[in-house]
Write an enzyme that holds these catalytic residues in place. Structure first.
Site, PDB file in Angstrom:
ATOM      1  N   TYR A  53      29.501 -21.988   2.425  1.00 57.40           N
ATOM      2  CA  TYR A  53      28.948 -22.937   1.439  1.00 57.40           C
ATOM      3  C   TYR A  53      28.989 -24.341   2.021  1.00 57.40           C
ATOM      4  O   TYR A  53      30.019 -24.763   2.547  1.00 57.40           O
ATOM      5  CB  TYR A  53      29.750 -22.914   0.137  1.00 57.40           C
ATOM      6  CG  TYR A  53      28.869 -22.479  -1.003  1.00 57.40           C
ATOM      7  CD1 TYR A  53      27.835 -23.312  -1.451  1.00 57.40           C
ATOM      8  CD2 TYR A  53      28.996 -21.228  -1.586  1.00 57.40           C
ATOM      9  CE1 TYR A  53      26.975 -22.903  -2.454  1.00 57.40           C
ATOM     10  CE2 TYR A  53      28.131 -20.814  -2.592  1.00 57.40           C
ATOM     11  CZ  TYR A  53      27.120 -21.658  -3.022  1.00 57.40           C
ATOM     12  OH  TYR A  53      26.272 -21.247  -4.002  1.00 57.40           O
ATOM     13  N   GLU A  55      27.201 -27.368   0.445  1.00 58.93           N
ATOM     14  CA  GLU A  55      26.452 -28.325  -0.377  1.00 58.93           C
ATOM     15  C   GLU A  55      26.680 -29.733   0.162  1.00 58.93           C
ATOM     16  O   GLU A  55      27.805 -30.133   0.433  1.00 58.93           O
ATOM     17  CB  GLU A  55      26.912 -28.247  -1.833  1.00 58.93           C
ATOM     18  CG  GLU A  55      26.381 -27.011  -2.535  1.00 58.93           C
ATOM     19  CD  GLU A  55      26.827 -26.922  -3.983  1.00 58.93           C
ATOM     20  OE1 GLU A  55      27.777 -27.625  -4.369  1.00 58.93           O
ATOM     21  OE2 GLU A  55      26.227 -26.126  -4.715  1.00 58.93           O
ATOM     22  N   ASP A 199       0.980 -31.473   4.390  1.00 56.60           N
ATOM     23  CA  ASP A 199       1.658 -30.175   4.395  1.00 56.60           C
ATOM     24  C   ASP A 199       1.098 -29.372   5.573  1.00 56.60           C
ATOM     25  O   ASP A 199      -0.008 -28.850   5.506  1.00 56.60           O
ATOM     26  CB  ASP A 199       1.383 -29.484   3.050  1.00 56.60           C
ATOM     27  CG  ASP A 199       1.977 -28.089   2.960  1.00 56.60           C
ATOM     28  OD1 ASP A 199       2.489 -27.580   3.982  1.00 56.60           O
ATOM     29  OD2 ASP A 199       1.911 -27.500   1.864  1.00 56.60           O
ATOM     30  N   THR A 225       6.535 -25.090   6.758  1.00 57.04           N
ATOM     31  CA  THR A 225       7.355 -23.885   6.809  1.00 57.04           C
ATOM     32  C   THR A 225       7.734 -23.676   8.269  1.00 57.04           C
ATOM     33  O   THR A 225       6.976 -24.036   9.173  1.00 57.04           O
ATOM     34  CB  THR A 225       6.587 -22.646   6.323  1.00 57.04           C
ATOM     35  OG1 THR A 225       5.397 -22.518   7.093  1.00 57.04           O
ATOM     36  CG2 THR A 225       6.223 -22.758   4.853  1.00 57.04           C
ATOM     37  N   LYS A 228       5.804 -19.816  10.127  1.00 59.21           N
ATOM     38  CA  LYS A 228       4.404 -19.479  10.413  1.00 59.21           C
ATOM     39  C   LYS A 228       4.158 -19.706  11.909  1.00 59.21           C
ATOM     40  O   LYS A 228       4.848 -19.116  12.722  1.00 59.21           O
ATOM     41  CB  LYS A 228       3.482 -20.237   9.460  1.00 59.21           C
ATOM     42  CG  LYS A 228       3.755 -19.836   7.998  1.00 59.21           C
ATOM     43  CD  LYS A 228       2.868 -20.508   6.971  1.00 59.21           C
ATOM     44  CE  LYS A 228       3.282 -20.112   5.564  1.00 59.21           C
ATOM     45  NZ  LYS A 228       2.540 -20.854   4.518  1.00 59.21           N
ATOM     46  N   ARG A 234      12.340 -17.733   8.098  1.00 61.57           N
ATOM     47  CA  ARG A 234      11.703 -18.146   6.850  1.00 61.57           C
ATOM     48  C   ARG A 234      12.409 -19.395   6.343  1.00 61.57           C
ATOM     49  O   ARG A 234      13.637 -19.417   6.226  1.00 61.57           O
ATOM     50  CB  ARG A 234      11.823 -17.054   5.784  1.00 61.57           C
ATOM     51  CG  ARG A 234      11.303 -15.710   6.195  1.00 61.57           C
ATOM     52  CD  ARG A 234      10.971 -14.868   5.002  1.00 61.57           C
ATOM     53  NE  ARG A 234       9.749 -15.358   4.405  1.00 61.57           N
ATOM     54  CZ  ARG A 234       8.536 -15.116   4.894  1.00 61.57           C
ATOM     55  NH1 ARG A 234       8.371 -14.402   5.968  1.00 61.57           N
ATOM     56  NH2 ARG A 234       7.469 -15.613   4.303  1.00 61.57           N
TER      57      ARG A 234
HETATM   58  C1  LIG Z   1       2.777 -21.095   3.232  1.00 61.02           C
HETATM   59  C2  LIG Z   1       2.505 -22.410   2.631  1.00 61.02           C
HETATM   60  C3  LIG Z   1       3.421 -23.011   1.747  1.00 61.02           C
HETATM   61  C4  LIG Z   1       4.582 -22.284   1.122  1.00 61.02           C
HETATM   62  O1  LIG Z   1       5.479 -21.715   1.927  1.00 61.02           O
HETATM   63  P1  LIG Z   1       6.534 -20.642   1.322  1.00 61.02           P
HETATM   64  O2  LIG Z   1       7.596 -20.619   2.360  1.00 61.02           O
HETATM   65  O3  LIG Z   1       5.771 -19.370   1.164  1.00 61.02           O
HETATM   66  O4  LIG Z   1       7.014 -21.163   0.021  1.00 61.02           O
HETATM   67  C5  LIG Z   1       3.166 -24.303   1.333  1.00 61.02           C
HETATM   68  N1  LIG Z   1       2.081 -24.965   1.737  1.00 61.02           N
HETATM   69  C6  LIG Z   1       1.154 -24.404   2.545  1.00 61.02           C
HETATM   70  C7  LIG Z   1      -0.024 -25.206   2.956  1.00 61.02           C
HETATM   71  C8  LIG Z   1       1.330 -23.107   3.006  1.00 61.02           C
HETATM   72  O5  LIG Z   1       0.401 -22.563   3.778  1.00 61.02           O
END
Ligand SMILES: *Cc1c(COP(=O)(O)O)cnc(C)c1O
Length: 418
Positions: A53, A55, A199, A225, A228, A234
């Site tokens: 933990y 936090e 994003d 993220t 990807k 993850r």
């Molecule tokens: C995949 C994605 C997310 C969210 O990611 P998670 O880990 O699935 O919550 C947010 N924004 C964009 C543009 C994405 O492609």
């Protein structure tokens, strides 16, 4: 040990994990948001850090025993700042969606107006979909891609920004195959006095590898993220200018999360290290080359590529010219039987619903990690087209399944554990 003995082992779940490893090893993984993490990333993810933990933040924790965790998280932060040239980083978001929610929580107020790309034109759920907290709590207005070129239209974005006076403009996409230049978003944000959030969930690995423009010098905040194209565990991450650092950290913890997943943070640090190696640049370039090759081969097979092609790791394929009756839903199902995994996807102005769709989205990050190159992309296009043409012929589909397995056997990902 009070744990179950070897004979009491949960063979049910471990049997299923073996099955999933087999599926990943023997099929083509073409989901644009997926990748194969390295054994090192998986080792960190499955480490003793899951027990801790922590936090708070390095040097400011609520619990004892965090000296090692502090070092790990500090390394993750330093590496990702260096990788993207950012002032400040928060590596704790559990996912991309959590990262985006923390940004909204930290920088705007419920009811504030935000401008983002419409979900059905390539935006993400967290960019204001009415079923997502973003759309429930904030007044999102959407821009759409142009009717003829299917690309972002900055005249339209500017007009909407002037009309709606958003507090924030959200750039970034989840199924848009083209380069995203950060400068025009910055110019519009400055003109209307909005914050700019970028994003880069999908393209973080392309940015880190120099195959796509880096928005960090232009955006107030960049989210992504780590699982990807960046090929980590993850998870999510937020980069900000110094001005927003405190607000973002507060919005992640205690604002929207409890204890961070330090095993994931360690795995992020490992992934950032891997992304800093010269070989990652080659990887990022090859992802894009493979996507271009696959797009070209698919158009030769009679498919239409949304926007005419791709500059990134992904493409959105319009199935209508190939076969007007064929839906994305049916394609996804039959291709899965052939060992080709991808997802149905709306095309811009799709006459069909998001559950049916007239398109599929295809990405090359996973097959590129496996070592596949342009010649394999031509084969993949052929396998996709042959499967869809013969979708009512199980023998033909089984034949493709065997060819897919043979191709994957030449590019093994996770050899079976001894
Ligand atoms: C995949 C994605 C997310 C969210 O990611 P998670 O880990 O699935 O919550 C947010 N924004 C964009 C543009 C994405 O492609």
């Amino acid at each position: 040990m009070p744990w179950p003995s070897e004979t009491q082992r949960d063979t049910e779940v471990f049997g299923l994990i073996d099955k999933e490893r087999e599926r990943q090893n023997t099929g083509l993984q073409l989901i644009a948001s997926e990748n194969f993490t390295s054994p090192d990333v998986m080792e960190a993810t499955g480490s003793v850090l899951t027990n801790k933990y922590a936090e708070g933040y390095p040097g400011k924790r609520y619990y004892g025993g965090n000296a090692v965790v502090d070092d790990i998280e500090a390394i993750a932060i330093e590496r990702v700042k260096q990788l993207f040239g950012a002032d400040h980083a928060n590596v704790q978001p559990h996912s991309g969606a959590s990262a985006n929610m923390a940004v909204y929580l930290g920088l705007i107020k419920p009811g504030d107006t935000v401008l983002g790309l419409s979900l059905d034109h390539g935006g993400h759920l967290t960019h204001g979909s009415p079923v997502n907290a973003s759309g429930i709590l904030y007044n999102f207005q959407s821009f759409r891609v142009g009717a003829t070129d299917e690309r972002l239209d900055f005249d339209q974005i500017r007009e909407l920004a002037i009309k709606h006076k958003p507090k924030m403009i959200v750039a970034g996409t989840t199924s848009y195959p083209r380069r995203l230049e950060p400068q025009p978003f910055r110019a519009i944000a400055d003109e209307v006095g909005a914050l700019m959030m970028f994003d880069i969930a999908h393209i973080a690995g392309l940015v880190a590898g120099g195959a796509h423009p880096n928005p960090v010098p232009y955006a107030d905040v960049v989210t992504f993220t780590t699982h990807k194209t960046l090929r980590g565990p993850r998870g999510g991450c937020i980069l900000t200018t110094a001005a927003h650092a405190a607000a973002i950290d507060k919005a992640v913890f205690p604002g929207s999360q409890g204890g961070p997943l330090e095993h994931a943070v360690a795995a992020k640090a490992v992934a950032f290290h891997e992304a800093m190696q010269p070989s990652f640049k080659d990887y990022a370039q090859q992802i894009v080359k493979n996507a271009s090759a696959l797009a070209e081969a698919l158009s030769k097979q009679g498919f239409r590529l949304v926007s005419g092609g791709t500059d990134t790791h992904m493409m959105v394929v319009d199935l209508q010219p190939f076969d007007a009756e064929l839906t994305g839903k049916e394609s996804q199902l039959i291709l899965d039987e052939a060992g080709i995994t991808l997802n149905k996807n709306n095309i811009p102005n799709d006459p069909r619903s998001p559950f049916v769709t007239s398109g599929v989205r295809i990405g090359t990050p996973s097959v590129t990690t496996q070592g596949m190159k342009e010649p394999e992309m031509a084969l993949i296009a052929e396998y996709i087209a042959t499967t869809l043409r013969n979708r009512t012929n199980p023998a033909a589909v089984a034949e493709i399944r065997a060819k897919v397995a043979a191709l994957c056997a030449k590019f093994p990902v996770y050899p079976k554990r001894a």
